[in-house]
Design an enzyme around this catalytic site. Structure first.
Site, short mmCIF file in Angstrom:
data_model
loop_
_atom_site.label_atom_id
_atom_site.label_comp_id
_atom_site.label_asym_id
_atom_site.label_seq_id
_atom_site.Cartn_x
_atom_site.Cartn_y
_atom_site.Cartn_z
CG HIS A 59 -0.17 0.29 2.50
ND1 HIS A 59 0.51 -0.70 3.17
CD2 HIS A 59 0.02 1.42 3.21
CE1 HIS A 59 1.08 -0.19 4.23
NE2 HIS A 59 0.81 1.09 4.29
C1 UD1 Z 1 -1.98 4.84 6.42
C2 UD1 Z 1 -0.70 5.23 7.15
C3 UD1 Z 1 0.34 4.13 7.00
C4 UD1 Z 1 -0.21 2.79 7.43
C5 UD1 Z 1 -1.48 2.51 6.64
C6 UD1 Z 1 -2.09 1.17 7.04
C7 UD1 Z 1 -0.18 7.64 7.25
C8 UD1 Z 1 0.73 8.67 6.74
N1 UD1 Z 1 -0.12 6.45 6.62
O1 UD1 Z 1 -1.68 4.84 5.03
O2 UD1 Z 1 1.46 4.43 7.80
O3 UD1 Z 1 0.75 1.77 7.17
O4 UD1 Z 1 -2.41 3.57 6.88
O5 UD1 Z 1 -3.28 0.91 6.40
O6 UD1 Z 1 -0.92 7.89 8.18
N2 UD1 Z 1 -9.13 4.91 2.13
C9 UD1 Z 1 -10.35 4.29 1.97
N3 UD1 Z 1 -10.94 3.76 3.10
C10 UD1 Z 1 -10.38 3.85 4.33
C11 UD1 Z 1 -9.14 4.49 4.46
C12 UD1 Z 1 -8.52 5.01 3.35
O7 UD1 Z 1 -10.87 4.17 0.89
O8 UD1 Z 1 -10.97 3.38 5.31
C13 UD1 Z 1 -8.48 5.51 0.96
C14 UD1 Z 1 -8.32 7.01 1.16
O9 UD1 Z 1 -9.39 7.68 0.58
C15 UD1 Z 1 -7.00 7.33 0.47
C16 UD1 Z 1 -6.25 6.03 0.50
O10 UD1 Z 1 -7.16 4.98 0.85
O11 UD1 Z 1 -7.20 7.73 -0.86
C17 UD1 Z 1 -5.09 6.07 1.44
O12 UD1 Z 1 -5.52 6.32 2.79
P1 UD1 Z 1 -4.65 7.20 3.81
O13 UD1 Z 1 -5.36 7.23 5.09
O14 UD1 Z 1 -4.30 8.48 3.17
O15 UD1 Z 1 -3.28 6.46 4.01
P2 UD1 Z 1 -2.86 4.90 3.94
O16 UD1 Z 1 -2.22 4.65 2.60
O17 UD1 Z 1 -3.98 4.01 4.36
#
Ligand code: UD1
Length: 383
Positions: free
Chosen positions: A222
């Protein structure tokens, strides 16, 4: 004493569960009343990324949900700070506790210290030395501001000392993730792998297919550095199809960020059409642990899984060029090898790892009792 813990993303939930139980146990044993407030920033909001973990790990519902949701890093951190500041002013806690290295960790520590509230960081001192990683920035700022830094290993203690953190602020307590692993091991062992797969498959698969427990690879990915550019993601996908799936089934629970990128780069259909590739929804905690226990090999860019592989004994190819968790590497007795995202390197290590058999060594104090030590250190902390 009043403590507010701040969590935001999936790995935080796994780390806070034993801490909350340790507070309850401490209150019972000492006839004391540490008041605990759990604040969820709302960074991870999907059922599969959040609710599932609260239920499975019996974490009490958050007292407060700040509802921050998705956004750029600045948006996530900024919105969390604005809402958290109001909560901290209202609740006036003695301590704020932050865990890990996600955006909630950074927002929590900065907001607390601006209000002159003591901050404790659980999982302090990890360093990848790669400042391009958002988590490294979160770790550096949080550790610089925290009053009490609780580390998972001795390497982290040395990192903090070399940065000038005072000895009395650093305590080596072990790895709190492993408390959760040990508390949930037998439940995970009771799960049936075929059930897990059928419950979570993204695509339709003929019900007659029988999955066998031996010889499958498990994959998660991810990190922005692996999934946000097609030049990096596409060759990894080709490697999975042409090398891994040639030898064994591959199960891949897909993170929402990765799913978006696979679709954006038109790689999703290609994966769906591959016979031995099985895309899964993000798994629950017990499901993931069961799959990990049975997997022949793990391919991942997750720090938490590197640690879990070291304790469960699953050989792990870490799809990164560096790690903030060197204690999980083979040279320190762990299960993992750094392979970056260069396909030639991944391929070489994939073959070599499958050919060898070795049992990783459990790191010191990864014994399932870390949360209790965390609570004791907070209670006994003297300025
Ligand atoms: C975050 C953490 C990372 C951790 C990871 C585990 C930071 C900087 N990064 O990264 O350290 O290893 O979580 O999962 O805090 N999204 C959804 N549904 C959700 C959550 C996110 O669709 O429930 C989508 C968001 O819209 C976004 C993408 O996934 O576009 C990434 O989510 P984001 O929370 O920005 O960071 P992660 O890559 O999950």
């Amino acid at each position: 004493m009043k403590i507010i813990s701040v969590v935001g993303a999936r790995p935080n939930f796994i780390k806070i569960a034993p801490f909350i139980r340790a507070i309850e146990a401490f209150n019972l044993e000492n006839n004391s009343k540490i008041e605990h407030v759990l604040a969820h920033t709302g960074q991870h909001y999907d059922k599969n990324m959040s609710d599932k973990f609260f239920k499975e790990l019996s974490i009490p519902m958050p007292d407060v949900n700040l509802g921050v949701g998705s956004g750029s890093h600045a948006e996530q951190v900024g919105h969390t700070m604005i809402k958290l500041e109001k909560l901290l002013v209202k609740e006036n806690p003695n301590w704020i506790v932050v865990v890990g290295d996600v955006n909630a960790t950074l927002a929590g520590s900065v907001t607390a210290k601006k209000l002159n509230i003591k901050c404790c960081h659980i999982e302090a001192g990890l360093r990848s030395k790669d400042i391009r990683m958002p988590e490294e920035i979160n770790r550096l700022v949080t550790d610089r501001l925290s009053d009490l830094l609780l580390t998972p290993d001795r390497i982290s203690v040395e990192n903090l000392k070399s940065e000038g953190v005072k000895d009395h602020q650093i305590r080596f307590v072990g790895n709190i993730m492993i408390d959760t692993l040990e508390a949930n091991r037998s439940k995970a062992e009771s799960l049936d792998i075929n059930r897990i797969i059928y419950d979570n498959l993204i695509e339709e698969v003929n019900d007659n297919v029988e999955f066998h427990e031996e010889d499958f690879a498990l994959m998660t990915m991810h990190r922005p550095s692996n999934v946000d550019e097609i030049e990096i993601l596409a060759p990894i996908i080709d490697f999975l199809i042409n090398e891994v799936c040639l030898r064994m089934n591959l199960f891949w629970p897909v993170h929402p960020r990765t799913m978006k990128q696979l679709k954006r780069f038109n790689l999703f259909e290609k994966l769906l059409n591959e016979e031995r590739m099985f895309l899964l929804k993000p798994l629950g905690y017990h499901e993931m642990m069961r799959m990990n226990m049975l997997a022949k090999i793990m391919l991942t860019d997750s720090g938490g899984l590197q640690e879990e592989c070291t304790v469960l004994g699953t050989p792990c190819l870490t799809l990164r060029w560096n790690t903030e968790r060197p204690v999980t590497l083979k040279e320190h007795g762990g299960a993992s090898v750094l392979v970056g995202n260069d396909v030639a390197k991944i391929m070489k290590e994939f073959s070599e790892t499958l050919a060898e058999s070795r049992i990783p060594k459990r790191p010191e104090l990864w014994d399932g009792n870390t949360a209790r030590r965390c609570v004791e250190e907070i209670v006994n902390f003297l300025v």
